[in-house]
Motif scaffolding. Structure first.
Motif, PDB file in Angstrom:
ATOM      1  N   TRP A 220       3.251  -3.735 -27.361  1.00  0.00           N
ATOM      2  CA  TRP A 220       2.230  -3.674 -26.312  1.00  0.00           C
ATOM      3  C   TRP A 220       2.733  -4.373 -25.049  1.00  0.00           C
ATOM      4  O   TRP A 220       3.528  -5.290 -25.119  1.00  0.00           O
ATOM      5  N   GLY A 221       2.254  -3.895 -23.886  1.00  0.00           N
ATOM      6  CA  GLY A 221       2.554  -4.584 -22.648  1.00  0.00           C
ATOM      7  C   GLY A 221       3.558  -3.857 -21.771  1.00  0.00           C
ATOM      8  O   GLY A 221       4.143  -2.836 -22.144  1.00  0.00           O
ATOM      9  N   ILE A 222       3.771  -4.409 -20.599  1.00  0.00           N
ATOM     10  CA  ILE A 222       4.599  -3.759 -19.576  1.00  0.00           C
ATOM     11  C   ILE A 222       6.058  -3.639 -20.006  1.00  0.00           C
ATOM     12  O   ILE A 222       6.721  -2.654 -19.713  1.00  0.00           O
ATOM     13  N   ASN A 227      10.519  -0.003 -21.584  1.00  0.00           N
ATOM     14  CA  ASN A 227      11.525   0.479 -22.538  1.00  0.00           C
ATOM     15  C   ASN A 227      11.244   1.916 -22.959  1.00  0.00           C
ATOM     16  O   ASN A 227      12.164   2.736 -23.088  1.00  0.00           O
ATOM     17  N   GLU A 228       9.966   2.209 -23.175  1.00  0.00           N
ATOM     18  CA  GLU A 228       9.577   3.558 -23.582  1.00  0.00           C
ATOM     19  C   GLU A 228       9.892   4.564 -22.476  1.00  0.00           C
ATOM     20  O   GLU A 228      10.382   5.667 -22.750  1.00  0.00           O
ATOM     21  N   PHE A 229       9.619   4.200 -21.253  1.00  0.00           N
ATOM     22  CA  PHE A 229       9.930   5.081 -20.128  1.00  0.00           C
ATOM     23  C   PHE A 229      11.431   5.387 -20.081  1.00  0.00           C
ATOM     24  O   PHE A 229      11.839   6.544 -19.894  1.00  0.00           O
ATOM     25  N   ASN A 230      12.264   4.372 -20.257  1.00  0.00           N
ATOM     26  CA  ASN A 230      13.719   4.581 -20.243  1.00  0.00           C
ATOM     27  C   ASN A 230      14.160   5.487 -21.385  1.00  0.00           C
ATOM     28  O   ASN A 230      15.071   6.313 -21.219  1.00  0.00           O
ATOM     29  N   LEU A 231      13.512   5.329 -22.548  1.00  0.00           N
ATOM     30  CA  LEU A 231      13.827   6.198 -23.685  1.00  0.00           C
ATOM     31  C   LEU A 231      13.478   7.643 -23.368  1.00  0.00           C
ATOM     32  O   LEU A 231      14.285   8.562 -23.595  1.00  0.00           O
ATOM     33  N   TYR A 232      12.299   7.896 -22.817  1.00  0.00           N
ATOM     34  CA  TYR A 232      11.869   9.256 -22.513  1.00  0.00           C
ATOM     35  C   TYR A 232      12.722   9.872 -21.401  1.00  0.00           C
ATOM     36  O   TYR A 232      12.995  11.073 -21.410  1.00  0.00           O
ATOM     37  N   ARG A 233      13.151   9.038 -20.474  1.00  0.00           N
ATOM     38  CA  ARG A 233      14.047   9.542 -19.428  1.00  0.00           C
ATOM     39  C   ARG A 233      15.386   9.969 -20.035  1.00  0.00           C
ATOM     40  O   ARG A 233      15.964  10.984 -19.624  1.00  0.00           O
ATOM     41  N   LYS A 234      15.862   9.213 -21.033  1.00  0.00           N
ATOM     42  CA  LYS A 234      17.088   9.626 -21.721  1.00  0.00           C
ATOM     43  C   LYS A 234      16.871  10.949 -22.438  1.00  0.00           C
ATOM     44  O   LYS A 234      17.742  11.830 -22.405  1.00  0.00           O
ATOM     45  N   PRO A 255       0.135   4.737 -20.845  1.00  0.00           N
ATOM     46  CA  PRO A 255      -1.097   3.999 -20.530  1.00  0.00           C
ATOM     47  C   PRO A 255      -1.671   3.213 -21.709  1.00  0.00           C
ATOM     48  O   PRO A 255      -2.296   2.169 -21.507  1.00  0.00           O
ATOM     49  N   ILE A 256      -1.440   3.691 -22.931  1.00  0.00           N
ATOM     50  CA  ILE A 256      -1.948   2.973 -24.117  1.00  0.00           C
ATOM     51  C   ILE A 256      -1.310   1.592 -24.232  1.00  0.00           C
ATOM     52  O   ILE A 256      -1.964   0.616 -24.622  1.00  0.00           O
ATOM     53  N   ARG A 257      -0.035   1.483 -23.847  1.00  0.00           N
ATOM     54  CA  ARG A 257       0.653   0.192 -23.918  1.00  0.00           C
ATOM     55  C   ARG A 257       0.072  -0.805 -22.924  1.00  0.00           C
ATOM     56  O   ARG A 257       0.272  -2.017 -23.078  1.00  0.00           O
ATOM     57  N   LEU A 258      -0.618  -0.308 -21.913  1.00  0.00           N
ATOM     58  CA  LEU A 258      -1.120  -1.171 -20.841  1.00  0.00           C
ATOM     59  C   LEU A 258      -2.611  -1.460 -20.958  1.00  0.00           C
ATOM     60  O   LEU A 258      -3.188  -2.134 -20.094  1.00  0.00           O
ATOM     61  N   LEU A 259      -3.258  -0.963 -21.997  1.00  0.00           N
ATOM     62  CA  LEU A 259      -4.662  -1.241 -22.223  1.00  0.00           C
ATOM     63  C   LEU A 259      -4.870  -2.729 -22.560  1.00  0.00           C
ATOM     64  O   LEU A 259      -3.925  -3.404 -22.988  1.00  0.00           O
ATOM     65  N   PHE A 264      -5.831  -1.715 -27.528  1.00  0.00           N
ATOM     66  CA  PHE A 264      -4.561  -1.249 -28.086  1.00  0.00           C
ATOM     67  C   PHE A 264      -4.529  -1.475 -29.596  1.00  0.00           C
ATOM     68  O   PHE A 264      -4.114  -0.601 -30.366  1.00  0.00           O
ATOM     69  N   LYS A 265      -4.983  -2.632 -30.036  1.00  0.00           N
ATOM     70  CA  LYS A 265      -4.988  -2.965 -31.461  1.00  0.00           C
ATOM     71  C   LYS A 265      -5.867  -1.989 -32.248  1.00  0.00           C
ATOM     72  O   LYS A 265      -5.481  -1.528 -33.329  1.00  0.00           O
ATOM     73  N   PHE A 266      -7.018  -1.656 -31.707  1.00  0.00           N
ATOM     74  CA  PHE A 266      -7.914  -0.708 -32.375  1.00  0.00           C
ATOM     75  C   PHE A 266      -7.236   0.645 -32.518  1.00  0.00           C
ATOM     76  O   PHE A 266      -7.251   1.269 -33.597  1.00  0.00           O
ATOM     77  N   ILE A 267      -6.642   1.146 -31.451  1.00  0.00           N
ATOM     78  CA  ILE A 267      -5.972   2.447 -31.481  1.00  0.00           C
ATOM     79  C   ILE A 267      -4.816   2.432 -32.468  1.00  0.00           C
ATOM     80  O   ILE A 267      -4.607   3.375 -33.252  1.00  0.00           O
ATOM     81  N   TYR A 268      -4.041   1.358 -32.474  1.00  0.00           N
ATOM     82  CA  TYR A 268      -2.865   1.253 -33.332  1.00  0.00           C
ATOM     83  C   TYR A 268      -3.237   1.366 -34.810  1.00  0.00           C
ATOM     84  O   TYR A 268      -2.625   2.114 -35.568  1.00  0.00           O
ATOM     85  N   PHE A 269      -4.276   0.640 -35.210  1.00  0.00           N
ATOM     86  CA  PHE A 269      -4.608   0.595 -36.633  1.00  0.00           C
ATOM     87  C   PHE A 269      -5.573   1.708 -37.069  1.00  0.00           C
ATOM     88  O   PHE A 269      -5.548   2.111 -38.225  1.00  0.00           O
ATOM     89  N   LYS A 270      -6.409   2.203 -36.156  1.00  0.00           N
ATOM     90  CA  LYS A 270      -7.424   3.181 -36.544  1.00  0.00           C
ATOM     91  C   LYS A 270      -7.046   4.622 -36.224  1.00  0.00           C
ATOM     92  O   LYS A 270      -7.514   5.547 -36.883  1.00  0.00           O
ATOM     93  N   MET A 271      -6.165   4.820 -35.251  1.00  0.00           N
ATOM     94  CA  MET A 271      -5.913   6.185 -34.792  1.00  0.00           C
ATOM     95  C   MET A 271      -4.432   6.595 -34.844  1.00  0.00           C
ATOM     96  O   MET A 271      -4.142   7.784 -34.755  1.00  0.00           O
ATOM     97  N   ALA A 272      -3.545   5.636 -34.963  1.00  0.00           N
ATOM     98  CA  ALA A 272      -2.111   5.958 -34.840  1.00  0.00           C
ATOM     99  C   ALA A 272      -1.381   5.936 -36.172  1.00  0.00           C
ATOM    100  O   ALA A 272      -0.168   5.846 -36.211  1.00  0.00           O
ATOM    101  N   ARG A 273      -2.089   6.005 -37.282  1.00  0.00           N
ATOM    102  CA  ARG A 273      -1.418   5.997 -38.580  1.00  0.00           C
ATOM    103  C   ARG A 273      -1.173   7.392 -39.001  1.00  0.00           C
ATOM    104  O   ARG A 273      -0.634   8.091 -39.415  1.00  0.00           O
TER     105      ARG A 273
END
Length: 273
Positions: A220-222, A227-234, A255-259, A264-273
């Protein structure tokens, strides 16, 4: 015993109790590896060194310990460990997770019978101990379904994978300049036409620890978003993504990383499994 190597990286913050549990779960498999490559990623605490010395002495026929002079991160440690492994099959393992006792038997069977190059499996995430189950991470099993998911997120749980060393050699290992390095590894393997699979069974207890918040804060966080942006650019530069794919993940995932963290914690455990 079977001819495959398990590669584990350990760094100074690791808990010796967790490392012992991890090593015991590898040693007590229904199909034991004939090599365990343990990479010390920089200097360790005395208690960790003593524990590793104990296993190296008691299981000298299978343990290979590589001590690195400084900590340079997981990708670098794995690259060195895998390069020094003697077998043509490599299994990943984290130093605080616990294998189901038939993990390697099931994965090797799938790798051989389905002619796979990389095989993973399902995981159970736990808190204080394996009796405190927090969630299950389910990933697709068939190559075609794995490839579909690959466009949006990693279709493997990295600590579960078992793969042919020729894949690693062909890709020149993990890219230590990219994070998450495992997602990048799988994308480059796909572009080289390697065949994927996941066994439908749970093969690993994945340790989140007693504090679930601390366990996921690194995602989570900026900094993680950058890092994710750099990965997607690659991914765009190596023609895995087209511009539509690139914009989709940028707009949907970053945007989810910046919530706020509680969201973010709710989405990670309830929606991203």
């Amino acid at each position: 015993m079977s001819n495959f190597s398990v590669v584990i990286s350990v760094y100074f913050k690791e808990n010796p109790i967790f490392l012992r549990q991890s090593l015991e779960s590898v040693i007590n498999q229904t199909l034991r590896p004939n090599e365990i490559v343990l990479v010390k990623d920089g200097p360790l605490k005395e208690e960790l060194d003593s524990l590793i010395d104990e296993y190296e002495k008691n299981y000298s026929e299978i343990f290979k310990v590589i001590a690195l002079p400084e900590n340079k991160g997981l990708a670098n440690a794995l690259n060195i460990g895998i390069k020094n492994a003697k077998n043509s099959l490599i299994a990943r393992m984290d130093s605080d997770d616990i294998c189901f006792n038939d993990r390697f038997e099931k994965q090797l069977k799938a790798l051989n019978e389905l002619d796979l190059d990389i095989v993973g499996g399902q995981i159970t995430e736990f808190g204080k101990d394996i009796n405190e189950v927090i969630s299950h991470r389910i990933v697709p099993c068939e190559h075609s379904e794995i490839v579909k998911l690959l466009k949006f997120r990693s279709p493997f749980s990295h600590p579960t994978i078992l793969f042919k060393k020729e894949v690693f050699n062909d890709l020149n290992g993990y890219d230590s300049s990219i994070f998450p390095e495992d997602y990048d590894f799988f994308v480059r393997a796909y572009l080289k036409n390697y065949k994927f699979g996941n066994v439908p069974d749970e093969v690993l207890w994945f340790r989140l620890g007693e504090n679930k918040s601390d366990a996921i804060k690194r995602r989570w966080g900026i900094s993680y978003a950058r890092n994710e942006f750099n990965l997607y650019r690659k991914f765009l530069n190596i023609n895995f993504y087209n511009y539509f794919d690139f914009l989709k993940v940028i707009l949907l995932k970053l945007p989810i990383r910046l919530l706020p963290f509680f969201m973010f914690k709710f989405i990670y455990f309830k929606m991203a499994r």
